[in-house]
Scaffold this active site. Sequence first.
Site, PDB file in Angstrom:
ATOM      1  N   SER A  64      48.814  45.048  39.358  1.00  0.00           N
ATOM      2  CA  SER A  64      47.913  44.054  39.941  1.00  0.00           C
ATOM      3  C   SER A  64      48.653  42.843  40.495  1.00  0.00           C
ATOM      4  CB  SER A  64      46.876  43.642  38.891  1.00  0.00           C
ATOM      5  OG  SER A  64      45.854  42.863  39.448  1.00  0.00           O
ATOM      6  N   ASP A 280      41.830  44.073  43.885  1.00  0.00           N
ATOM      7  CA  ASP A 280      40.590  44.012  43.107  1.00  0.00           C
ATOM      8  C   ASP A 280      40.213  42.573  42.756  1.00  0.00           C
ATOM      9  OD1 ASP A 280      42.442  43.441  41.125  1.00  0.00           O
ATOM     10  OD2 ASP A 280      41.626  44.874  39.672  1.00  0.00           O
ATOM     11  N   GLY A 481      47.298  38.362  28.554  1.00  0.00           N
ATOM     12  CA  GLY A 481      47.154  39.787  28.275  1.00  0.00           C
ATOM     13  C   GLY A 481      48.052  40.647  29.136  1.00  0.00           C
TER      14      GLY A 481
END
Length: 524
Positions: A64, A280, A481
Amino acid sequence: MDLDAITKHSTSHAKPNGLVLQYGTAGFRTKAEHLDHIMFRMGLLAVLRSKHTKSTIGVMVTASHNPEEDNGVKLVDPLGEMLAPSWEEHATCLANVEEQDIQRVLIDISEKEAVNLQQDAFIVIGRDTRPSSEKLSQSVIDGVTVLGGQFHDYGLLTTPQLHYMVYCRNTSGQYGKATLEEYYQKHSKAFVELTKQISCSGDEYRTLKVDCANGIGALKLKEMEDYFSQGLSVHLFNDGTRGKLNHLCGADFVKSHQKPPEGMEMKSNERCCSFDGDADRIVYYYQDADGHFHLIDGDKIATLISSFLKELLLEIGESLNIGVIQTAYANGSSTRYLEEVMKVPVYCTKTGVKHLHHKAQEFDIGVYFEANGHGTVLFSKAAEMKIRQLAKELEDNKRKAAKILENIIAILALKGLTVQQWDALYMDIPNRQLKVKVADRQVISTTDAERQAVTPPGLQEAINGLVKKYRLSRAFVRPSGTEDVVRVYAEADSQENADRLAHEVSLAVFQLAGGIGERPQPGF
C-alpha cells in the site's frame, strides 16, 4: 494433503532465523527480502480458507502506502472483505512456525476449522507495481499449487479491483463478471449517464489532476480513461515513469504533510487528488487564490456522501438508519458537523478498515472513511431495495442515486458544488501527524478506540498535561500496524500550536516508550 511435497517446497522458501511477524490490519508488511516464506505459507493458508468456505479466496501482494522497498500480503474473504479474525491468528501462527512444524500447524488448522481437505479450492491473485511483487506472487502460487489449489493470476491490479474479482466470483455473476473490462464498464457507466444530464458543464466539474503515487493506480486509470468518453478529463502525475513508489507523493504523504505532492503543478482552484500505492485511498485538495493549500480528506468525503444520502432519503420520506464510522484520527470538526448539523450518529472504532467495516454493518447504511481516505459505503439488503426504489422514483429528476455513490465527482456535479464549497462545509481544526521510531512499538498499548494510552506507565498522564496547555486541543498515540514506529496525532486552535503539541507529545513518546535514533526535532 501431500505433507512430503509441502516439506520439500517449504525448504525452497525458508524462513529467516529469528524473524517474527504478525498479521495485522493490513496483513503482513515488512522489507521485501524477508517475505518469500510468508508468501508461500499464505498460499497454503488461502487454499485451506477456500476449502473451508467453499469459495474463491483472494491474495493481494502489496504494501500500500509503504516505501517501495517494502512489500506485503493480505487475504481477501469471499464477499471481498478482510480475512476473518480467527484466521488472522492462523496466519500469524503459520508465518512464524519453524520449518519442521509446518505440517503440524497445517493439520491443526484443518482440524480446528473442520476443513474438508477433499473440497476444491480456487484462489485469485493480484499484485502492485513494486519491483519485488512479481517474484513474491510466484511464491504465493507455489503455496497454492503444492496443496492442490487452482488459481487465476490477474497480475497487476489495484487492491479494490482484486476485492471486486473475489466478490464477483462468489456471487455467481450477480454482481458482475470477474474481468477488468466489466469492472471498468460497471464503474464508468453510472458516471457517464449522470454527467450527461447535469446542467452545469464547466471545466471545474469535468477536469481532475491525479497524483498516482508512482503506483498501480496510474496504469489502471489510463486503462479506464476510454470508458469515460468525454465525461471526464483526467491528467495523471507521478505515473510511475519517473520517481519511486510513494516517495514524496501519494495520499499518505499529502495527508501527513498537508502539502501537495512533488511532481504536480497546481494552479489556483484546480481540483486535484492523490491515490496511495495500491489505489485504495484517495484524498482531494486544491490551492486557493492566495496560494494556501486546502486538504479534503476522508472525513469530508464521508460528510459529503452521508449528507447527500440523508437529503435524498428525506426527500421521499424514508427513514433508513444511517451511521458514520470514524477513527481517532477524524478531525474534531467533522464529528461535530455530522452530529450537530447533519444529525447523523457518529461512532469511533480502532484504526483499520476491518474495525470500521464491522461497525458499519450494524446500520442500514454505514458510511466509513478513515481520515487518510480509505473507506466505502455499506448497504443492508433492505437498504439496497429502498435505494433502488429511490432511484426509480427520482428518475424524472435526472438522479441516479444508487449508482453515483462510488464517484465523488458525480455527487459534486449533481449537487452543483465546487470543490471549494465542499471544503467549506466545515473548517478543520488545525492538526499534525508525526512518527516516532522506538525499539519496540508494542510497548504502547491503548484503550478507548486507541484514544488513551495504557502503557507505558506515565505516558497518558504526560499527554494529558501537554494537552491542557492549548485551546481546542487533543492528542493521542498508537503503535503503527504497518511500520516500526509509534504514530502521534495532535489538534489545537492554531497550526502553530498543533505543531508544538505534536512535537511535545513526540518527545514524551521518545522518552517514555524507548525511542531510538535522533530525538524528535521541532519544525515540519
